[in-house]
Design a protein around this motif. Structure first.
Motif, PDB file in Angstrom:
ATOM      1  N   MET A   1     -11.035  23.808 -21.605  1.00 28.78           N
ATOM      2  CA  MET A   1     -11.290  23.266 -22.933  1.00 28.78           C
ATOM      3  C   MET A   1     -10.895  24.286 -23.999  1.00 28.78           C
ATOM      4  N   PRO A   2     -10.291  23.833 -25.106  1.00 29.30           N
ATOM      5  CA  PRO A   2      -9.995  24.744 -26.196  1.00 29.30           C
ATOM      6  C   PRO A   2     -11.291  25.319 -26.768  1.00 29.30           C
ATOM      7  N   LYS A   3     -11.216  26.537 -27.318  1.00 29.76           N
ATOM      8  CA  LYS A   3     -12.413  27.164 -27.868  1.00 29.76           C
ATOM      9  C   LYS A   3     -12.928  26.381 -29.070  1.00 29.76           C
ATOM     10  N   THR A   4     -12.023  25.813 -29.858  1.00 32.30           N
ATOM     11  CA  THR A   4     -12.409  24.995 -31.001  1.00 32.30           C
ATOM     12  C   THR A   4     -12.073  23.552 -30.685  1.00 32.30           C
ATOM     13  N   GLN A   5     -13.055  22.656 -30.888  1.00 30.25           N
ATOM     14  CA  GLN A   5     -12.818  21.264 -30.542  1.00 30.25           C
ATOM     15  C   GLN A   5     -11.701  20.699 -31.407  1.00 30.25           C
ATOM     16  N   PRO A   6     -10.666  20.119 -30.803  1.00 29.63           N
ATOM     17  CA  PRO A   6      -9.528  19.615 -31.577  1.00 29.63           C
ATOM     18  C   PRO A   6      -9.887  18.347 -32.337  1.00 29.63           C
ATOM     19  N   THR A   7      -9.204  18.160 -33.462  1.00 27.16           N
ATOM     20  CA  THR A   7      -9.449  17.012 -34.332  1.00 27.16           C
ATOM     21  C   THR A   7      -8.244  16.085 -34.341  1.00 27.16           C
ATOM     22  N   ALA A   8      -8.519  14.787 -34.270  1.00 33.32           N
ATOM     23  CA  ALA A   8      -7.515  13.757 -34.522  1.00 33.32           C
ATOM     24  C   ALA A   8      -7.974  12.966 -35.741  1.00 33.32           C
ATOM     25  N   VAL A   9      -7.041  12.630 -36.611  1.00 38.08           N
ATOM     26  CA  VAL A   9      -7.349  11.812 -37.786  1.00 38.08           C
ATOM     27  C   VAL A   9      -6.720  10.442 -37.600  1.00 38.08           C
ATOM     28  N   ILE A  10      -7.527   9.399 -37.808  1.00 30.23           N
ATOM     29  CA  ILE A  10      -7.037   8.026 -37.782  1.00 30.23           C
ATOM     30  C   ILE A  10      -7.219   7.435 -39.172  1.00 30.23           C
ATOM     31  N   LEU A  11      -6.113   7.060 -39.786  1.00 27.26           N
ATOM     32  CA  LEU A  11      -6.130   6.494 -41.130  1.00 27.26           C
ATOM     33  C   LEU A  11      -6.004   4.980 -41.063  1.00 27.26           C
ATOM     34  N   THR A  12      -6.661   4.304 -41.986  1.00 25.65           N
ATOM     35  CA  THR A  12      -6.585   2.852 -42.105  1.00 25.65           C
ATOM     36  C   THR A  12      -6.470   2.492 -43.586  1.00 25.65           C
ATOM     37  N   ALA A  13      -6.058   1.258 -43.854  1.00 27.67           N
ATOM     38  CA  ALA A  13      -5.977   0.785 -45.231  1.00 27.67           C
ATOM     39  C   ALA A  13      -7.122  -0.159 -45.577  1.00 27.67           C
ATOM     40  N   LEU A  14      -7.562  -0.962 -44.604  1.00 27.77           N
ATOM     41  CA  LEU A  14      -8.519  -2.038 -44.848  1.00 27.77           C
ATOM     42  C   LEU A  14      -9.817  -1.800 -44.090  1.00 27.77           C
ATOM     43  N   ALA A  15     -10.885  -2.412 -44.595  1.00 27.23           N
ATOM     44  CA  ALA A  15     -12.187  -2.267 -43.951  1.00 27.23           C
ATOM     45  C   ALA A  15     -12.168  -2.801 -42.518  1.00 27.23           C
ATOM     46  N   VAL A  16     -11.464  -3.905 -42.284  1.00 22.13           N
ATOM     47  CA  VAL A  16     -11.438  -4.491 -40.943  1.00 22.13           C
ATOM     48  C   VAL A  16     -10.757  -3.539 -39.961  1.00 22.13           C
ATOM     49  N   GLU A  17      -9.783  -2.779 -40.431  1.00 28.74           N
ATOM     50  CA  GLU A  17      -9.103  -1.806 -39.584  1.00 28.74           C
ATOM     51  C   GLU A  17     -10.014  -0.609 -39.310  1.00 28.74           C
ATOM     52  N   TYR A  18     -10.700  -0.149 -40.342  1.00 26.27           N
ATOM     53  CA  TYR A  18     -11.637   0.968 -40.222  1.00 26.27           C
ATOM     54  C   TYR A  18     -12.741   0.640 -39.219  1.00 26.27           C
ATOM     55  N   ASP A  19     -13.320  -0.556 -39.348  1.00 29.08           N
ATOM     56  CA  ASP A  19     -14.422  -0.954 -38.460  1.00 29.08           C
ATOM     57  C   ASP A  19     -13.966  -1.032 -37.006  1.00 29.08           C
ATOM     58  N   ALA A  20     -12.721  -1.481 -36.792  1.00 26.46           N
ATOM     59  CA  ALA A  20     -12.202  -1.595 -35.431  1.00 26.46           C
ATOM     60  C   ALA A  20     -12.113  -0.234 -34.752  1.00 26.46           C
ATOM     61  N   VAL A  21     -11.740   0.798 -35.501  1.00 28.03           N
ATOM     62  CA  VAL A  21     -11.676   2.152 -34.942  1.00 28.03           C
ATOM     63  C   VAL A  21     -13.073   2.730 -34.784  1.00 28.03           C
ATOM     64  N   ARG A  22     -13.913   2.550 -35.773  1.00 25.01           N
ATOM     65  CA  ARG A  22     -15.254   3.146 -35.750  1.00 25.01           C
ATOM     66  C   ARG A  22     -16.057   2.677 -34.555  1.00 25.01           C
ATOM     67  N   ASP A  23     -15.825   1.466 -34.090  1.00 21.27           N
ATOM     68  CA  ASP A  23     -16.569   0.936 -32.949  1.00 21.27           C
ATOM     69  C   ASP A  23     -16.377   1.777 -31.683  1.00 21.27           C
ATOM     70  N   ASN A  46     -15.987  11.233 -23.469  1.00 18.20           N
ATOM     71  CA  ASN A  46     -15.237  11.665 -22.288  1.00 18.20           C
ATOM     72  C   ASN A  46     -13.851  12.198 -22.631  1.00 18.20           C
ATOM     73  N   THR A  47     -13.698  12.728 -23.836  1.00 19.92           N
ATOM     74  CA  THR A  47     -12.455  13.390 -24.248  1.00 19.92           C
ATOM     75  C   THR A  47     -12.829  14.652 -25.007  1.00 19.92           C
ATOM     76  N   PRO A  48     -11.885  15.575 -25.170  1.00 28.13           N
ATOM     77  CA  PRO A  48     -12.161  16.753 -25.991  1.00 28.13           C
ATOM     78  C   PRO A  48     -12.039  16.498 -27.486  1.00 28.13           C
ATOM     79  N   TRP A  49     -11.645  15.279 -27.875  1.00 32.92           N
ATOM     80  CA  TRP A  49     -11.342  15.015 -29.282  1.00 32.92           C
ATOM     81  C   TRP A  49     -12.588  14.725 -30.110  1.00 32.92           C
ATOM     82  N   ARG A  50     -12.598  15.271 -31.313  1.00 31.25           N
ATOM     83  CA  ARG A  50     -13.430  14.699 -32.365  1.00 31.25           C
ATOM     84  C   ARG A  50     -12.474  13.933 -33.273  1.00 31.25           C
ATOM     85  N   VAL A  51     -12.893  12.781 -33.747  1.00 29.77           N
ATOM     86  CA  VAL A  51     -12.000  11.881 -34.474  1.00 29.77           C
ATOM     87  C   VAL A  51     -12.571  11.622 -35.856  1.00 29.77           C
TER      88      VAL A  51
END
Length: 291
Positions: A1-23, A46-51
């Motif tokens: 595992m990396p010493k610092t937890q890696p970050t992924a950014v997911i961008l959306t335009a609409l609330a319906v898109e945001y909610d689908a990822v947040r789930d 079950n992944t090293p990612w924080r999103v």
């Protein structure tokens, strides 16, 4: 595992898109930039990612500005834009997912007495992420019908497949399979910041006069959920930079090359040093008597 937890950014335009990822995220918390931009950050189990996810609103210009801000703030390893789009091909159905191998900005050009001459800009999806997406789509083929294809990005909502603009897209960007409004902004900002990025779009309508009926039927939520599922699957398979926990990820580790040196040498491979390092010959040098 990396010493610092890696970050992924997911961008959306609409609330319906945001909610689908947040789930798909757990233990979320809200982060607020000094300028007021808000993201919600959580774990992808079950992944090293924080999103971190953000709802930016519509439009490529707005998207480019906020993407630049967020990338500078959170320093992610991976940037994904996830949302819905209109389909441009007869064999691309509502509910399909298009992963952008290329993103076109379609409104660049020059008007002349001979007509309009397109001057396209294009950004390629990050090779590493496109390759992972191809594998993911093969693995998900029973649940998601996916395509790795070019995406067109414009400044207008296309709801008339017989319009002059639709004909312009067909004539100048004939390989584009989906049309949307933010991907070029995210891709351009990622390019300027040296960021790996990918645009993932679920098809919610056919970019024709039936768009409002498709939206009213719930197609946007379905398409957003499909795109979010693909995005999350990509992150689950994609190893962060510097993480060698997956023996199948990265260059082959079963082959080593023996290095042969001539004369005296110090071998630093696999070593850690603190302070100065000095080398000393183990015996008299062959030429020690020469001047």
């Amino acid at each position: 595992m990396p010493k610092t937890q890696p970050t992924a950014v997911i961008l959306t335009a609409l609330a319906v898109e945001y909610d689908a990822v947040r789930d798909h995220l757990a233990d979320t918390e809200e982060l607020v930039h000094d300028d007021g931009t808000r993201v919600e950050q959580g774990r992808l189990g079950n992944t090293p990612w924080r999103v971190a996810i953000a709802e930016l609103g519509v439009g490529a210009v707005n998207c480019a500005a906020l993407t630049t801000q967020i990338v500078g703030w959170l320093r992610p390893q991976v940037l994904l834009f996830v949302g819905v789009a209109g389909g441009l091909k007869d064999d691309i159905a509502i509910g399909d997912v298009v992963v952008g191998t290329k993103v076109y900005a379609v409104h660049g050009g020059k008007h002349t007495p001979q007509g309009f001459h397109a001057r396209p800009e294009v950004w390629n999806g990050a090779h590493r992420l496109v390759q992972t997406a191809r594998t993911v789509l093969r693995e998900m083929k029973d649940d998601v019908r996916g395509h790795c294809k070019p995406i067109a990005c414009g400044d207008v909502v296309l709801a008339d497949d017989k319009s002059a603009f639709a004909e312009f897209i067909r004539r100048n960007y004939n390989d584009a399979c989906a049309i949307e409004m933010e991907g070029s902004g995210a891709a351009h900002a990622a390019h300027l910041n040296g960021q790996e990025a990918l645009v993932i779009r679920g098809i919610s309508d056919r970019a024709n006069p039936d768009k409002h009926q498709a939206d009213a039927s719930g197609s946007q939520r379905w398409a957003a959920n499909q795109a979010a599922a693909v995005a999350v699957a990509i992150l689950r398979k994609q190893q962060p930079h510097g993480d060698s926990s997956d023996p199948n990820e990265g260059p082959s580790r079963g082959h080593t090359t023996e290095v042969t040196y001539g004369g005296d040498h110090i071998d630093f491979r696999g070593s850690t040093f603190h302070g100065n390092v000095a080398g000393k010959a183990a015996g008299p040098r062959p030429d020690s008597g020469r001047r």
